[in-house]
Scaffold this active site. Structure first.
Site, PDB file in Angstrom:
ATOM      1  N   ARG A  49      -3.228 -15.966   0.616  1.00 19.71           N
ATOM      2  CA  ARG A  49      -4.574 -16.506   0.810  1.00 19.71           C
ATOM      3  C   ARG A  49      -5.175 -16.799  -0.561  1.00 19.71           C
ATOM      4  O   ARG A  49      -4.960 -16.039  -1.507  1.00 19.71           O
ATOM      5  CB  ARG A  49      -5.468 -15.500   1.547  1.00 19.71           C
ATOM      6  N   GLU A  57     -10.566 -23.982   0.610  1.00 23.99           N
ATOM      7  CA  GLU A  57      -9.804 -25.103   1.190  1.00 23.99           C
ATOM      8  C   GLU A  57     -10.707 -25.982   2.047  1.00 23.99           C
ATOM      9  O   GLU A  57     -11.584 -25.461   2.730  1.00 23.99           O
ATOM     10  CB  GLU A  57      -8.656 -24.543   2.036  1.00 23.99           C
ATOM     11  N   ARG A  72       0.827  -1.204   0.000  1.00 24.08           N
ATOM     12  CA  ARG A  72       0.000   0.000   0.000  1.00 24.08           C
ATOM     13  C   ARG A  72       0.865   1.259   0.000  1.00 24.08           C
ATOM     14  O   ARG A  72       0.443   2.310  -0.457  1.00 24.08           O
ATOM     15  CB  ARG A  72      -0.957  -0.019   1.195  1.00 24.08           C
ATOM     16  N   SER A  73       2.097   1.126   0.517  1.00 27.90           N
ATOM     17  CA  SER A  73       3.032   2.255   0.465  1.00 27.90           C
ATOM     18  C   SER A  73       4.438   1.713   0.254  1.00 27.90           C
ATOM     19  O   SER A  73       4.711   0.548   0.579  1.00 27.90           O
ATOM     20  CB  SER A  73       2.971   3.052   1.773  1.00 27.90           C
ATOM     21  N   HIS A  99      -1.727 -25.949   2.120  1.00 31.81           N
ATOM     22  CA  HIS A  99      -1.580 -24.862   3.100  1.00 31.81           C
ATOM     23  C   HIS A  99      -0.525 -25.220   4.164  1.00 31.81           C
ATOM     24  O   HIS A  99      -0.831 -25.359   5.341  1.00 31.81           O
ATOM     25  CB  HIS A  99      -2.924 -24.539   3.764  1.00 31.81           C
TER      26      HIS A  99
HETATM   27  P1  NAP Z   1       2.377  -8.285   7.230  1.00 23.75           P
HETATM   28  O1  NAP Z   1       3.725  -8.180   7.871  1.00 23.75           O
HETATM   29  O2  NAP Z   1       1.224  -7.590   7.863  1.00 23.75           O
HETATM   30  O3  NAP Z   1       2.549  -7.739   5.711  1.00 23.75           O
HETATM   31  C1  NAP Z   1       1.465  -7.618   4.837  1.00 23.75           C
HETATM   32  C2  NAP Z   1       1.903  -6.817   3.615  1.00 23.75           C
HETATM   33  O4  NAP Z   1       0.802  -6.788   2.709  1.00 23.75           O
HETATM   34  C3  NAP Z   1       2.261  -5.364   3.911  1.00 23.75           C
HETATM   35  O5  NAP Z   1       3.412  -4.989   3.188  1.00 23.75           O
HETATM   36  C4  NAP Z   1       1.049  -4.585   3.389  1.00 23.75           C
HETATM   37  O6  NAP Z   1       1.370  -3.325   2.865  1.00 23.75           O
HETATM   38  C5  NAP Z   1       0.608  -5.471   2.248  1.00 23.75           C
HETATM   39  N1  NAP Z   1      -0.775  -5.179   1.919  1.00 23.75           N
HETATM   40  C6  NAP Z   1      -1.871  -5.256   2.719  1.00 23.75           C
HETATM   41  N2  NAP Z   1      -2.973  -4.895   2.041  1.00 23.75           N
HETATM   42  C7  NAP Z   1      -2.558  -4.562   0.796  1.00 23.75           C
HETATM   43  C8  NAP Z   1      -3.225  -4.096  -0.349  1.00 23.75           C
HETATM   44  N3  NAP Z   1      -4.565  -3.880  -0.368  1.00 23.75           N
HETATM   45  N4  NAP Z   1      -2.483  -3.845  -1.478  1.00 23.75           N
HETATM   46  C9  NAP Z   1      -1.165  -4.048  -1.463  1.00 23.75           C
HETATM   47  N5  NAP Z   1      -0.454  -4.499  -0.400  1.00 23.75           N
HETATM   48  C10 NAP Z   1      -1.164  -4.750   0.714  1.00 23.75           C
HETATM   49  O7  NAP Z   1       1.942  -9.788   7.065  1.00 23.75           O
HETATM   50  P2  NAP Z   1       2.867 -11.089   6.894  1.00 23.75           P
HETATM   51  O8  NAP Z   1       3.246 -11.616   8.221  1.00 23.75           O
HETATM   52  O9  NAP Z   1       3.943 -10.762   5.904  1.00 23.75           O
HETATM   53  O10 NAP Z   1       1.800 -12.106   6.270  1.00 23.75           O
HETATM   54  C11 NAP Z   1       1.185 -11.842   5.022  1.00 23.75           C
HETATM   55  C12 NAP Z   1       0.047 -12.819   4.791  1.00 23.75           C
HETATM   56  O11 NAP Z   1       0.570 -14.115   4.542  1.00 23.75           O
HETATM   57  C13 NAP Z   1      -0.883 -13.051   5.997  1.00 23.75           C
HETATM   58  O12 NAP Z   1      -1.869 -12.055   6.096  1.00 23.75           O
HETATM   59  C14 NAP Z   1      -1.475 -14.414   5.720  1.00 23.75           C
HETATM   60  O13 NAP Z   1      -2.704 -14.299   5.049  1.00 23.75           O
HETATM   61  C15 NAP Z   1      -0.442 -15.070   4.819  1.00 23.75           C
HETATM   62  N6  NAP Z   1       0.162 -16.226   5.473  1.00 23.75           N
HETATM   63  C16 NAP Z   1       0.076 -17.446   4.865  1.00 23.75           C
HETATM   64  C17 NAP Z   1       0.640 -18.559   5.468  1.00 23.75           C
HETATM   65  C18 NAP Z   1       0.582 -19.914   4.817  1.00 23.75           C
HETATM   66  O14 NAP Z   1       0.557 -20.910   5.529  1.00 23.75           O
HETATM   67  N7  NAP Z   1       0.615 -19.991   3.506  1.00 23.75           N
HETATM   68  C19 NAP Z   1       1.276 -18.429   6.717  1.00 23.75           C
HETATM   69  C20 NAP Z   1       1.347 -17.180   7.289  1.00 23.75           C
HETATM   70  C21 NAP Z   1       0.793 -16.070   6.662  1.00 23.75           C
HETATM   71  P3  NAP Z   1       1.528  -1.994   3.779  1.00 23.75           P
HETATM   72  O15 NAP Z   1       2.678  -2.316   4.710  1.00 23.75           O
HETATM   73  O16 NAP Z   1       1.872  -0.930   2.813  1.00 23.75           O
HETATM   74  O17 NAP Z   1       0.243  -1.827   4.497  1.00 23.75           O
END
Ligand code: NAP
Length: 296
Positions: free
Chosen positions: A215, A244, A159-160, A262
């Site tokens: 997701r 899923e 987002r930024s 997953h």
């Molecule tokens: P995080 O630290 O909160 O990072 C999320 C990133 O996504 C941030 O850079 C955020 O941007 C960006 N974002 C959010 N909304 C957006 C949008 N509308 N457009 C563009 N960018 C957007 O989260 P994380 O720990 O990296 O985890 C990310 C995701 O991975 C989780 O939410 C979860 O769904 C998924 N996950 C999957 C597994 C799996 O088992 N496969 C395990 C863990 C997590 P900004 O910083 O600019 O807001």
């Protein structure tokens, strides 16, 4: 002991620790439930919340919270915790593994050899590619760090823009246009729903690879199947799906697609660390202390 609703199955060791502290219900939770534990896919909307008038805390065993109605939880004063950081490396490792598995046909060739085969089609170069990451949070940054040594360039959008050495692009369409591999690492929200649609896949192009460790909701799965069938993109590595554990037959039938059930955080070490954080948050709450990893 306080009533706790275990909404998704826990490991035997986490279950044993919960049983020591709570009266655990894995079905028919009573209205006296004070705590809920569930995985990152836990669904808890405003309507369901009404069943729990004495709820105090929701401890998510993961970092995704797309199924929670945060506004309703906040309005009720319910605390929410997640298990950040401890799973970041595992999810990033899996993203890189899926990318390599698609490009170098690792899963398809494994199946070929197991069938007694030896003559395999050529894969695609994995080094020297432009790797685009959607989401530059904890997981996105960890993927970038792993991808950089063998990528031609690492690009990203969020987002930024962030203070990172990778090139920022304004949106996912621009990112797909400039990337050979598009890796999704952003949360499932209304804003990211089906953000990877036919137009984005078209921009990724016929040599392009999509990797999703975020997701399933981020991807228009029908459009993805169509793009893979048509050769609009070259392949996909998918850890997450729209519905899923249902995985469309079309995806299961294509050998340019590598599938995982997953498994992003699914290592013994990380699952133990996540369980410890779930317990630490519950213990802190019931001791009247600040949560170690609060979301709300
Ligand atoms: P995080 O630290 O909160 O990072 C999320 C990133 O996504 C941030 O850079 C955020 O941007 C960006 N974002 C959010 N909304 C957006 C949008 N509308 N457009 C563009 N960018 C957007 O989260 P994380 O720990 O990296 O985890 C990310 C995701 O991975 C989780 O939410 C979860 O769904 C998924 N996950 C999957 C597994 C799996 O088992 N496969 C395990 C863990 C997590 P900004 O910083 O600019 O807001």
């Amino acid at each position: 002991m306080p009533d706790l609703y275990l909404a998704t199955p826990a490991s035997p060791s986490l279950r044993a620790e919960l049983d020591r502290r709570f009266t655990v219900h894995d079905k028919d939770p009573p209205p006296t439930t004070r705590a809920i534990v569930g995985g990152g896919q836990l669904q808890l909307g405003a309507e369901m919340l009404e069943r729990f008038p004495t709820l105090e805390i929701v401890a998510i065993n993961g970092v995704g919270y797309d199924g929670l109605d945060l506004d309703a939880l906040r309005a009720r004063g319910v605390r929410v915790s997640t298990t950040p950081d401890v799973l970041t490396d595992d999810v990033a490792d899996l993203a890189i593994g899926l990318m390599l598995a698609v490009q170098r046909r690792i899963a398809a060739n494994d199946a070929l050899v197991r069938r007694g085969g030896w003559k395999a089609p050529l894969g695609r170069h994995a080094s020297g590619r432009r790797i685009g990451i959607f989401g530059m949070g904890k997981i996105g940054a960890a993927i970038a760090a792993r991808a950089a040594p063998f990528a031609r360039e690492v690009l990203y959008t969020a987002r930024s823009a962030k203070s990172v050495p990778w090139r920022y692009l304004p949106d996912i369409a621009a990112l797909a246009e400039e990337s050979d591999v598009l890796i999704l690492a952003a949360p499932g929200t209304a804003a990211t729903s089906h953000i990877v649609d036919a137009a984005v896949l078209d921009k990724l192009g016929p040599a392009g690879v999509l990797v999703n460790v975020a997701r399933g909701s981020l991807v228009d799965e029908d459009a993805l199947v169509t793009a893979l069938w048509a050769g609009t993109i070259a392949g996909a590595g998918l850890d997450v799906f729209a519905d899923e554990p249902h995985v469309p037959e079309a995806l299961r039938s294509m050998e340019q697609v590598v599938l995982a059930p997953h498994q992003g955080s699914a290592t013994a070490e990380t699952r133990a660390a996540m369980a410890a954080l779930v317990l630490a948050n519950l213990d802190a709450h019931f001791a009247g202390e600040d949560l170690p990893t609060p979301l709300l």
